[in-house]
Design a protein around this motif. Structure first.
Motif, PDB file in Angstrom:
ATOM      1  N   VAL A 288       0.838  -1.207   0.000  1.00 46.87           N
ATOM      2  CA  VAL A 288       0.000   0.000   0.000  1.00 46.87           C
ATOM      3  C   VAL A 288       0.869   1.251   0.000  1.00 46.87           C
ATOM      4  O   VAL A 288       0.636   2.203  -0.756  1.00 46.87           O
ATOM      5  CB  VAL A 288      -0.946   0.005   1.222  1.00 46.87           C
ATOM      6  CG1 VAL A 288      -1.653   1.357   1.353  1.00 46.87           C
ATOM      7  CG2 VAL A 288      -1.970  -1.112   1.119  1.00 46.87           C
ATOM      8  N   ALA A 289       1.899   1.262   0.853  1.00 44.40           N
ATOM      9  CA  ALA A 289       2.791   2.424   0.952  1.00 44.40           C
ATOM     10  C   ALA A 289       3.516   2.675  -0.370  1.00 44.40           C
ATOM     11  O   ALA A 289       3.660   3.833  -0.801  1.00 44.40           O
ATOM     12  CB  ALA A 289       3.798   2.219   2.086  1.00 44.40           C
ATOM     13  N   LEU A 290       3.969   1.616  -1.017  1.00 45.75           N
ATOM     14  CA  LEU A 290       4.680   1.773  -2.291  1.00 45.75           C
ATOM     15  C   LEU A 290       3.751   2.303  -3.382  1.00 45.75           C
ATOM     16  O   LEU A 290       4.126   3.186  -4.161  1.00 45.75           O
ATOM     17  CB  LEU A 290       5.293   0.440  -2.718  1.00 45.75           C
ATOM     18  CG  LEU A 290       6.509  -0.026  -1.911  1.00 45.75           C
ATOM     19  CD1 LEU A 290       6.919  -1.428  -2.352  1.00 45.75           C
ATOM     20  CD2 LEU A 290       7.683   0.941  -2.072  1.00 45.75           C
ATOM     21  N   ILE A 291       2.532   1.779  -3.432  1.00 42.93           N
ATOM     22  CA  ILE A 291       1.563   2.230  -4.450  1.00 42.93           C
ATOM     23  C   ILE A 291       1.244   3.715  -4.252  1.00 42.93           C
ATOM     24  O   ILE A 291       1.291   4.510  -5.194  1.00 42.93           O
ATOM     25  CB  ILE A 291       0.281   1.376  -4.389  1.00 42.93           C
ATOM     26  CG1 ILE A 291       0.572  -0.055  -4.854  1.00 42.93           C
ATOM     27  CG2 ILE A 291      -0.817   2.004  -5.249  1.00 42.93           C
ATOM     28  CD1 ILE A 291      -0.553  -1.030  -4.562  1.00 42.93           C
TER      29      ILE A 291
ATOM     30  N   SER B 229       0.098  11.205   7.138  1.00 41.98           N
ATOM     31  CA  SER B 229       0.158  10.078   6.194  1.00 41.98           C
ATOM     32  C   SER B 229       0.891   8.885   6.802  1.00 41.98           C
ATOM     33  O   SER B 229       0.455   7.739   6.666  1.00 41.98           O
ATOM     34  CB  SER B 229       0.867  10.519   4.904  1.00 41.98           C
ATOM     35  OG  SER B 229       0.205  11.605   4.308  1.00 41.98           O
ATOM     36  N   LEU B 230       1.997   9.162   7.473  1.00 42.66           N
ATOM     37  CA  LEU B 230       2.774   8.082   8.103  1.00 42.66           C
ATOM     38  C   LEU B 230       1.948   7.362   9.159  1.00 42.66           C
ATOM     39  O   LEU B 230       2.011   6.136   9.279  1.00 42.66           O
ATOM     40  CB  LEU B 230       4.049   8.655   8.723  1.00 42.66           C
ATOM     41  CG  LEU B 230       5.134   9.127   7.754  1.00 42.66           C
ATOM     42  CD1 LEU B 230       6.214   9.885   8.499  1.00 42.66           C
ATOM     43  CD2 LEU B 230       5.744   7.949   7.009  1.00 42.66           C
ATOM     44  N   ALA B 231       1.188   8.129   9.943  1.00 44.86           N
ATOM     45  CA  ALA B 231       0.364   7.517  10.987  1.00 44.86           C
ATOM     46  C   ALA B 231      -0.769   6.697  10.381  1.00 44.86           C
ATOM     47  O   ALA B 231      -1.069   5.582  10.846  1.00 44.86           O
ATOM     48  CB  ALA B 231      -0.198   8.598  11.906  1.00 44.86           C
ATOM     49  N   ALA B 232      -1.388   7.244   9.337  1.00 49.10           N
ATOM     50  CA  ALA B 232      -2.515   6.541   8.702  1.00 49.10           C
ATOM     51  C   ALA B 232      -2.077   5.208   8.106  1.00 49.10           C
ATOM     52  O   ALA B 232      -2.769   4.189   8.251  1.00 49.10           O
ATOM     53  CB  ALA B 232      -3.128   7.428   7.621  1.00 49.10           C
TER      54      ALA B 232
END
Length: 480
Positions: A45-48, A79-82
């Motif tokens: 998810v993070a990469l996408i 964003s990092l927390a989400a």
């Protein structure tokens, strides 16, 4: 507003989060845990998201001004927390996403407030990720990316100032990237030394790493529900010393490294910090001496808790809820004071309190001698009026937001002590408070709405208000 540059930077940071998620993934693989899949999905998810943002928002220019710096910092942390909450939620070990978000925000902001009532039930991978968020958030996510990624702007100082704690942020080196590298090298070496010292005691390697992460980031997440109480006096003293060390301005360590020891020792903030610690320890030792069997145990317990609270780490070796009111009052004041500027500690910061005190003395002097020219100095240097007015404005906004947050928590039926200390502990990034949220309690009983309020308080406290405030102001987005 250079919106393309803002979202491009956020994409870069989310890709960095995907990279750091590999570490807890490896831990889960070593222990053969089912939460491995939750990490792999989160990385995907993070990469996408990260690649999508960097490709869609390719900037036409890379210029970053102070406004962009504030917005980048605020949206990056959100964003990092989400995304960082997904492993807890997807694994099912924290079934509610809001709870998972609260826990992740608490980790990244180095608060240490938890909704968990049984910490031992978490898998090793999630325990590692939970404490690793402390280490990432302690020095700063944007500082990390500036240290390892080639500079994308000649104005990265705006990002550094927006993320680093304290009223004034200075450069150690002419290039911001070099400053970020030095800060992280010092941070990494101190963490490594603590891991080794804890491993030499009664902690295994995993416990040593996790607790060193919690100490370095002054966060307080551990692997036991009783925090540090179950470990030996040796381990408790090691953690005490390192909590105090991580609460000191990292610029002073750099001065010591380049052999400017006298300059480091001239820091008035350092001596005020150590003086407050000493005075609080003496008062509490006298006040709680009847509760413990020996002077050694009393001293160790008092010094540990004072160090933990003033550095906003939040570890505990005892239930200080049971202490006399004087000792609890001292700890509450320490929650607000916090550590030194440029450290990983939270709170108002010693230097801000010094500046406010200097302003009060100057204004009182002017009442008596109207024609006097008031000059406020710190470490022999004259402070300019913008810095003085900025500190006064910060205090006003700080207490206004604190009051608002406390009023919103007052809908909960937990009483004044619990709600007030919960707001104080979260806004100052301390973690444990008093009453139901004490060292042996948790934030689990709060409603989802209150958890979001406390999550916002943690972010406002760690980012020192202005970045999030700028994001919420409409003119930030409409004006060029």
């Amino acid at each position: 507003m250079n919106k393309r540059m803002v979202f491009h930077m956020i994409g870069q940071i989310i890709k960095l989060e995907a990279a750091v998620l590999l570490l807890p993934t490896v831990v889960s693989l070593i222990y053969k845990e089912e939460c491995l899949w939750s990490f792999l999905i989160t990385i995907a998810v993070a990469l996408i998201v990260g690649f999508a943002l960097t490709l869609i928002s390719r900037p036409r220019n890379h210029v970053i001004f102070s406004k962009e710096g504030f917005v980048i910092v605020a949206l990056s942390w959100l964003s990092l927390a989400a995304i960082g909450a997904l492993p807890f939620f997807l694994s099912g070990e924290i079934p509610s996403y809001i709870d998972a978000f609260f826990e992740t925000v608490s980790g990244l902001t180095t608060t240490g407030a938890s909704i968990l009532t049984d910490v031992e039930s978490l898998s090793h991978g999630l325990l590692f990720w939970r404490s690793f968020t402390h280490w990432i958030g302690g020095m700063g996510v944007l500082v990390l990316i500036m240290a390892i990624v080639p500079s994308v702007s000649g104005r990265n100082m705006h990002v550094l100032r927006a993320e680093m704690p304290g009223p004034v942020v200075g450069k150690l080196m002419p290039r911001i990237r070099d400053t970020a590298k030095i800060l992280y090298i010092i941070y990494l070496v101190m963490t490594a030394v603590q891991i080794i010292l804890l491993w030499c005691g009664d902690m295994n390697l995993f416990g040593s790493i996790v607790h060193a992460f919690g100490t370095a980031g002054t966060g307080g997440f551990g692997i036991m529900s009783n925090s540090i109480a179950g470990y030996s006096p040796y381990s408790q003293w090691v953690i005490t010393i390192f909590m105090l060390l991580f609460g000191i301005n990292f610029n002073l360590y750099y001065l010591i490294l380049i052999r400017h020891i006298r300059d480091a020792l001239k820091s008035s903030e350092l001596w005020v910090y150590l003086g407050i610690v000493a005075a609080a320890c003496i008062a509490i030792v006298i006040n709680i001496s009847h509760l413990y069997d020996s002077f050694g145990e009393t001293l160790r317990t008092a010094v540990f808790q004072v160090s933990s609270i003033i550095t906003t780490t939040g570890y505990s070796t005892t239930d200080f809820n049971a202490w006399p009111q004087l000792s609890k009052g001292i700890l509450l004041l320490l929650m607000f004071i916090g550590g030194c500027a440029g450290s990983t500690a939270g709170g108002l910061k010693i230097s801000r309190i010094q500046l406010l005190w200097g302003t009060v003395k100057r204004d009182l002097r002017r009442l008596i001698h109207p024609r006097s020219v008031g000059v406020i100095k710190m470490d022999g240097k004259r402070l300019d009026e913008p810095a003085i007015h900025g500190t006064s404005a910060y205090f006003i906004i700080y207490f206004a937001l604190f009051a608002l947050g406390f009023l919103l928590l007052s809908f909960e039926p937990f009483g004044f002590e619990t709600n007030f200390s919960a707001m104080a502990a979260c806004f100052n990034n301390v973690g444990p408070g008093f009453g139901l949220v004490g060292p042996i309690g948790s934030y689990a009983a709060y409603s989802p709405f209150s958890k979001l309020v406390l999550s916002a308080a943690m972010l406002f406290g760690r980012l020192e208000i202005y970045p999030l405030l700028f994001v919420l102001i409409p003119s930030t987005w409409t004006k060029k």
